[in-house]
Design a protein around this motif. Structure first.
Motif, PDB file in Angstrom:
ATOM      1  N   ALA A 235       7.607   1.069  -4.153  1.00 42.05           N
ATOM      2  CA  ALA A 235       7.558  -0.007  -3.163  1.00 42.05           C
ATOM      3  C   ALA A 235       7.785  -1.367  -3.823  1.00 42.05           C
ATOM      4  O   ALA A 235       7.288  -1.649  -4.912  1.00 42.05           O
ATOM      5  N   GLY A 236       8.550  -2.197  -3.148  1.00 36.70           N
ATOM      6  CA  GLY A 236       8.846  -3.523  -3.654  1.00 36.70           C
ATOM      7  C   GLY A 236       9.909  -4.171  -2.800  1.00 36.70           C
ATOM      8  O   GLY A 236      10.375  -3.586  -1.817  1.00 36.70           O
ATOM      9  N   ALA A 237      10.284  -5.373  -3.144  1.00 35.13           N
ATOM     10  CA  ALA A 237      11.232  -6.137  -2.330  1.00 35.13           C
ATOM     11  C   ALA A 237      12.520  -6.397  -3.107  1.00 35.13           C
ATOM     12  O   ALA A 237      12.553  -6.327  -4.340  1.00 35.13           O
ATOM     13  N   LEU A 238      13.588  -6.684  -2.367  1.00 37.46           N
ATOM     14  CA  LEU A 238      14.859  -7.122  -2.940  1.00 37.46           C
ATOM     15  C   LEU A 238      15.025  -8.609  -2.668  1.00 37.46           C
ATOM     16  O   LEU A 238      14.883  -9.048  -1.534  1.00 37.46           O
ATOM     17  N   ILE A 239      15.317  -9.372  -3.704  1.00 31.77           N
ATOM     18  CA  ILE A 239      15.580 -10.791  -3.525  1.00 31.77           C
ATOM     19  C   ILE A 239      16.931 -11.122  -4.147  1.00 31.77           C
ATOM     20  O   ILE A 239      17.421 -10.406  -5.023  1.00 31.77           O
ATOM     21  N   THR A 240      17.523 -12.194  -3.692  1.00 33.31           N
ATOM     22  CA  THR A 240      18.856 -12.581  -4.157  1.00 33.31           C
ATOM     23  C   THR A 240      18.800 -13.947  -4.827  1.00 33.31           C
ATOM     24  O   THR A 240      18.125 -14.866  -4.347  1.00 33.31           O
ATOM     25  N   GLY A 241      19.498 -14.057  -5.937  1.00 32.16           N
ATOM     26  CA  GLY A 241      19.564 -15.326  -6.643  1.00 32.16           C
ATOM     27  C   GLY A 241      20.910 -15.499  -7.326  1.00 32.16           C
ATOM     28  O   GLY A 241      21.803 -14.659  -7.199  1.00 32.16           O
ATOM     29  N   ALA A 310      -1.992   2.696   0.523  1.00 34.23           N
ATOM     30  CA  ALA A 310      -2.515   3.968   0.046  1.00 34.23           C
ATOM     31  C   ALA A 310      -3.566   3.740  -1.036  1.00 34.23           C
ATOM     32  O   ALA A 310      -3.621   2.701  -1.680  1.00 34.23           O
ATOM     33  N   SER A 311      -4.433   4.721  -1.224  1.00 29.74           N
ATOM     34  CA  SER A 311      -5.424   4.722  -2.311  1.00 29.74           C
ATOM     35  C   SER A 311      -6.301   3.473  -2.288  1.00 29.74           C
ATOM     36  O   SER A 311      -6.574   2.859  -3.324  1.00 29.74           O
ATOM     37  N   SER A 312      -6.744   3.091  -1.112  1.00 28.77           N
ATOM     38  CA  SER A 312      -7.663   1.946  -0.942  1.00 28.77           C
ATOM     39  C   SER A 312      -7.051   0.626  -1.357  1.00 28.77           C
ATOM     40  O   SER A 312      -7.778  -0.347  -1.593  1.00 28.77           O
ATOM     41  N   GLY A 313      -5.733   0.563  -1.479  1.00 22.48           N
ATOM     42  CA  GLY A 313      -5.082  -0.686  -1.811  1.00 22.48           C
ATOM     43  C   GLY A 313      -4.544  -1.380  -0.573  1.00 22.48           C
ATOM     44  O   GLY A 313      -4.614  -0.857   0.541  1.00 22.48           O
ATOM     45  N   PHE A 314      -4.010  -2.572  -0.788  1.00 19.54           N
ATOM     46  CA  PHE A 314      -3.447  -3.360   0.302  1.00 19.54           C
ATOM     47  C   PHE A 314      -2.069  -3.877  -0.095  1.00 19.54           C
ATOM     48  O   PHE A 314      -1.833  -4.214  -1.257  1.00 19.54           O
ATOM     49  N   ALA A 315      -1.172  -3.921   0.876  1.00 16.03           N
ATOM     50  CA  ALA A 315       0.152  -4.505   0.681  1.00 16.03           C
ATOM     51  C   ALA A 315       0.134  -5.919   1.237  1.00 16.03           C
ATOM     52  O   ALA A 315      -0.242  -6.135   2.399  1.00 16.03           O
ATOM     53  N   ILE A 316       0.518  -6.863   0.408  1.00 14.81           N
ATOM     54  CA  ILE A 316       0.536  -8.279   0.793  1.00 14.81           C
ATOM     55  C   ILE A 316       1.992  -8.731   0.867  1.00 14.81           C
ATOM     56  O   ILE A 316       2.717  -8.690  -0.135  1.00 14.81           O
ATOM     57  N   ALA A 317       2.431  -9.133   2.045  1.00 15.27           N
ATOM     58  CA  ALA A 317       3.794  -9.644   2.216  1.00 15.27           C
ATOM     59  C   ALA A 317       3.788 -11.144   1.975  1.00 15.27           C
ATOM     60  O   ALA A 317       2.926 -11.871   2.491  1.00 15.27           O
ATOM     61  N   LEU A 318       4.771 -11.604   1.203  1.00 14.61           N
ATOM     62  CA  LEU A 318       4.842 -13.012   0.817  1.00 14.61           C
ATOM     63  C   LEU A 318       6.207 -13.582   1.153  1.00 14.61           C
ATOM     64  O   LEU A 318       7.226 -12.899   1.050  1.00 14.61           O
ATOM     65  N   SER A 319       6.236 -14.851   1.523  1.00 15.62           N
ATOM     66  CA  SER A 319       7.498 -15.583   1.605  1.00 15.62           C
ATOM     67  C   SER A 319       7.543 -16.549   0.435  1.00 15.62           C
ATOM     68  O   SER A 319       6.586 -17.271   0.170  1.00 15.62           O
ATOM     69  N   GLY A 321      10.083 -19.349  -0.586  1.00 17.09           N
ATOM     70  CA  GLY A 321      11.281 -20.015  -0.115  1.00 17.09           C
ATOM     71  C   GLY A 321      11.863 -19.179   1.014  1.00 17.09           C
ATOM     72  O   GLY A 321      11.174 -18.820   1.965  1.00 17.09           O
ATOM     73  N   THR A 322      13.131 -18.815   0.891  1.00 11.66           N
ATOM     74  CA  THR A 322      13.762 -17.959   1.897  1.00 11.66           C
ATOM     75  C   THR A 322      13.708 -16.482   1.506  1.00 11.66           C
ATOM     76  O   THR A 322      14.196 -15.630   2.249  1.00 11.66           O
ATOM     77  N   ASP A 323      13.129 -16.176   0.341  1.00  8.68           N
ATOM     78  CA  ASP A 323      13.010 -14.796  -0.116  1.00  8.68           C
ATOM     79  C   ASP A 323      11.655 -14.216   0.279  1.00  8.68           C
ATOM     80  O   ASP A 323      10.722 -14.930   0.638  1.00  8.68           O
ATOM     81  N   ARG A 324      11.580 -12.882   0.177  1.00  6.81           N
ATOM     82  CA  ARG A 324      10.328 -12.192   0.489  1.00  6.81           C
ATOM     83  C   ARG A 324       9.924 -11.306  -0.670  1.00  6.81           C
ATOM     84  O   ARG A 324      10.775 -10.695  -1.318  1.00  6.81           O
ATOM     85  N   LEU A 325       8.637 -11.242  -0.924  1.00  6.77           N
ATOM     86  CA  LEU A 325       8.084 -10.387  -1.966  1.00  6.77           C
ATOM     87  C   LEU A 325       6.988  -9.515  -1.369  1.00  6.77           C
ATOM     88  O   LEU A 325       6.436  -9.816  -0.299  1.00  6.77           O
ATOM     89  N   LEU A 326       6.658  -8.454  -2.091  1.00  3.30           N
ATOM     90  CA  LEU A 326       5.506  -7.628  -1.770  1.00  3.30           C
ATOM     91  C   LEU A 326       4.595  -7.591  -2.986  1.00  3.30           C
ATOM     92  O   LEU A 326       5.076  -7.537  -4.128  1.00  3.30           O
ATOM     93  N   ALA A 327       3.288  -7.620  -2.757  1.00  6.27           N
ATOM     94  CA  ALA A 327       2.317  -7.437  -3.826  1.00  6.27           C
ATOM     95  C   ALA A 327       1.361  -6.321  -3.423  1.00  6.27           C
ATOM     96  O   ALA A 327       1.050  -6.160  -2.237  1.00  6.27           O
ATOM     97  N   ARG A 328       0.915  -5.553  -4.393  1.00  4.51           N
ATOM     98  CA  ARG A 328      -0.059  -4.490  -4.143  1.00  4.51           C
ATOM     99  C   ARG A 328      -1.339  -4.837  -4.889  1.00  4.51           C
ATOM    100  O   ARG A 328      -1.332  -5.015  -6.110  1.00  4.51           O
ATOM    101  N   ILE A 329      -2.435  -4.974  -4.142  1.00  2.00           N
ATOM    102  CA  ILE A 329      -3.707  -5.334  -4.763  1.00  2.00           C
ATOM    103  C   ILE A 329      -4.793  -4.387  -4.263  1.00  2.00           C
ATOM    104  O   ILE A 329      -4.626  -3.660  -3.284  1.00  2.00           O
ATOM    105  N   THR A 330      -5.930  -4.411  -4.914  1.00  2.14           N
ATOM    106  CA  THR A 330      -7.060  -3.568  -4.519  1.00  2.14           C
ATOM    107  C   THR A 330      -7.840  -4.215  -3.382  1.00  2.14           C
ATOM    108  O   THR A 330      -7.741  -5.429  -3.130  1.00  2.14           O
ATOM    109  N   ALA A 331      -8.612  -3.410  -2.707  1.00  2.23           N
ATOM    110  CA  ALA A 331      -9.472  -3.931  -1.649  1.00  2.23           C
ATOM    111  C   ALA A 331     -10.475  -4.929  -2.222  1.00  2.23           C
ATOM    112  O   ALA A 331     -10.825  -5.925  -1.575  1.00  2.23           O
ATOM    113  N   ARG A 332     -10.947  -4.673  -3.444  1.00  2.00           N
ATOM    114  CA  ARG A 332     -11.898  -5.591  -4.068  1.00  2.00           C
ATOM    115  C   ARG A 332     -11.261  -6.963  -4.300  1.00  2.00           C
ATOM    116  O   ARG A 332     -11.876  -8.006  -4.020  1.00  2.00           O
TER     117      ARG A 332
END
Length: 362
Positions: A235-241, A310-319, A321-332
């Motif tokens: 899992a992850g995002a595609l960005i253009t530069g 999955a596995s008690s984690g969370f997906a965080i969607a980020l903007s 600029g005009t690009d998008r990212l994903l981060a995976r962090i724990t519930a804690r």
């Protein structure tokens, strides 16, 4: 080109219920082994017949169970490149290629054949038989044979899966060239995320015989709801530069809409537009701007969505600029940082977490 597929089929204990919409460029069908990828493109090619549903290509009905329509394989004008090449072992390369011209428009003639041979660099192989070819050479010949049918659509069923890394790197540029030079639209089957970075304009994710997500590659991969479908590791995002400069310390600077990103030195010229895959697990979040740290990549971002993964984690969607990212962090971490949608934050990325196969010209 417009392809519209909505089919249902029962293959032993496996059930396929798939929908696919594809246009120009490269549409990648992605999924784990056994998800139905090959079954789907075999139905498009006419190699198998679904029990129900409909397939249209450029408004021509190729299959309609209710109307009893099932256009024969050789009349669909669809090229197919298999995982194992499937060249005729008793024919040399020239004769294998000529087999592909049997159903092509005769007006294309020798010039089209010459162009395909030159593009694929197989002119020196013409008198060899498949047994004397390397795996990469076989796949180039198989691609040439498919292109010489002058297809309206090109189907590629994991064409690199049987090749080692060196052979994959030998073949991928030819697919990239087809995509960049306006060749026939491609439906490309893979379970390799690096091939998505290199080729995908659109992405369809299959799981257990069902289409569970589809759209532009950027949209599908940046949606936190799809993290479970793609898999935690991929899992992850595609960005253009755009490649801004090459530094003397071995890094290349890529200018993004939100700032500069530094990656291991790339063998491309300054000014080249590139697409970069950044895995969710390689993104670290900070409430304040990090200072005095080893990472060179710190980008301002805003949280746009939070989804339980999955596995008690969370997906965080980020903007960013005009690009998008994903981060995976724990519930804690989510609880301790008190993260909320709309919150401004900092995304930290490791340069070494973006290997060469995660970056490709766009």
């Amino acid at each position: 080109m417009s392809l519209d597929v909505d089919i249902q089929a029962t293959l032993g204990r496996f059930k396929l219920d798939a929908q696919l919409q594809a246009g120009q460029g490269a549409t990648v069908i992605y999924g784990r082994s056994g998800s139905g990828k090959t079954s789907l493109i075999n139905a498009i090619a006419g190699l198998s017949r679904p029990q129900s549903g409909r397939i249209t290509l450029d408004e021509q009905v190729l299959f309609d169970a209710a109307l009893g329509i099932n256009v024969p394989v050789h009349l669909r004008r669809i090229g197919y490149v298999f995982q194992d090449a499937r060249l005729f072992p008793h024919l040399n390369v020239a004769d294998n290629l000529d087999f592909g011209t049997r159903y092509a428009d005769a007006s294309l003639g020798k010039n089209h054949r010459k162009t395909v041979i030159e593009m694929l660099g197989i002119g020196a192989l013409m008198q060899r038989r498949p047994g004397a070819l390397s795996g990469g050479e076989k796949q180039r010949v198989a691609l040439g044979r498919a292109l010489l049918t002058a297809p309206r659509l090109l189907l590629l069923d994991e064409p690199l899966a049987a090749l080692d890394t060196q052979r994959k790197e030998e073949i991928l540029p030819y697919f990239e060239r087809l995509r960049a030079q306006g060749g026939p639209p491609m439906i490309y089957v893979t379970h390799d995320m690096s091939e998505i970075v290199r080729l995908a304009d659109h992405l369809c994710v299959l799981r257990d015989g069902k289409s569970v997500a589809q759209g532009t590659a950027e949209d599908v991969l940046a949606d936190p709801a799809n993290m479970k479908l793609i898999g935690v590791q991929d899992a992850g995002a595609l960005i253009t530069g755009v490649v801004d400069h090459h530094a003397s310390d071995g890094l290349s600077g890529i200018r993004l809409s939100a700032g500069m990103l530094f990656v291991p030195r790339m063998a491309v010229t300054v000014g080249t537009s590139v697409r970069i895959r950044i895995r969710a697990q390689d993104v670290i979040l900070s409430l304040s701007e990090p200072k005095d740290m080893s990472s060179q990549n710190v980008l301002p971002a805003k949280i746009t969505a939070i989804r339980e993964g999955a596995s008690s984690g969370f997906a965080i969607a980020l903007s960013c600029g005009t690009d998008r990212l994903l981060a995976r962090i724990t519930a804690r971490a989510l609880a301790q940082m008190e993260l909320k949608v709309g919150q401004n934050i900092w995304a930290v990325l490791k340069a070494n977490a973006m290997p060469p196969n995660a970056i490709a010209p766009s």
